[in-house]
Scaffold this motif. Structure first.
Motif, PDB file in Angstrom:
ATOM      1  N   THR A  70     -10.015   8.101  36.731  1.00 49.02           N
ATOM      2  CA  THR A  70     -11.089   9.086  36.643  1.00 49.02           C
ATOM      3  C   THR A  70     -11.819   8.883  35.313  1.00 49.02           C
ATOM      4  OG1 THR A  70      -9.611  10.712  35.645  1.00 49.02           O
ATOM      5  CG2 THR A  70      -9.809  10.739  38.059  1.00 49.02           C
ATOM      6  N   PRO A  71     -13.021   9.437  35.148  1.00 51.74           N
ATOM      7  CA  PRO A  71     -13.766   9.243  33.898  1.00 51.74           C
ATOM      8  C   PRO A  71     -13.020   9.708  32.647  1.00 51.74           C
ATOM      9  CG  PRO A  71     -15.215  10.096  35.578  1.00 51.74           C
ATOM     10  CD  PRO A  71     -13.828  10.134  36.145  1.00 51.74           C
ATOM     11  N   ASP A  72     -12.131  10.700  32.780  1.00 48.71           N
ATOM     12  CA  ASP A  72     -11.366  11.168  31.618  1.00 48.71           C
ATOM     13  C   ASP A  72     -10.103  10.337  31.390  1.00 48.71           C
ATOM     14  OD1 ASP A  72      -9.742  11.982  33.681  1.00 48.71           O
ATOM     15  OD2 ASP A  72      -9.805  14.109  33.181  1.00 48.71           O
TER      16      ASP A  72
END
Length: 173
Positions: A70-72
């Motif tokens: 995920t982007p995080d």
């Protein structure tokens, strides 16, 4: 999905059925890293630059393995090329423990992605035109079952990119 670069990169535009750009996938490696090892890290982004998925070709010996995040930085899935005797097999193990199966002619790019017995997407390679084909560019049509959730769609798009990278490695070998 339409490949827009091919030399030392594997960048794609994601197009809607009417041809508008709805996303971009671009390599994030340094030029030196791409020259030595080929493209290994990618980000799938919305047209405004919002990150959606990170695809990482992790170093391994033998079986190709890709991590989808995920982007995080959270874990989304692992895609692994399986060793089989008579056919190519790829599995996607999602963060929730479920597995997506790829069935069909995977490296000829005519296959289905099956989730718990139901076809959730079909992928086929499409003629990109003579000039694009001569430059090594590819185009894929990804058709989703309308009930597939957004997070699953992202995993499927990540899988298509990973398979294109595996195919590119096989051509070079």
């Amino acid at each position: 999905m339409q490949q827009i670069t091919a030399f030392m990169a594997n960048d794609f535009e994601l197009l809607s059925a009417d041809g508008s750009v709805i996303g971009r996938l671009a390599g994030t490696d340094s030029d030196g890293s791409r020259f030595l090892a080929g493209p290994r890290k990618f980000e799938l982004r919305e047209p405004d630059g919002t990150p959606l998925l990170i695809i990482d070709d992790v170093p391994d010996f033998g079986l190709d393995t890709f991590e989808l995040r995920t982007p995080d930085g959270g874990y989304a899935a692992t895609l692994t090329k399986q060793l089989t005797f008579f056919r190519n097999r790829v599995s996607i193990k999602a963060a929730d423990g479920s597995t997506l199966d790829l069935e069909g002619e995977i490296f000829d790019y005519t296959f289905e992605i099956v989730d718990q017995g139901a076809v959730v997407a079909t992928i086929s390679r499409e003629w990109a035109g003579i000039s694009r084909s001569l430059l090594g560019h590819s185009r894929y049509v990804v058709s989703f079952d309308p009930t597939v959730a957004t997070d699953r769609r992202l995993l499927i798009l990540g899988a298509v990119v990973a398979l294109d990278l595996i195919r590119m490695k096989q051509r070079r070998a």
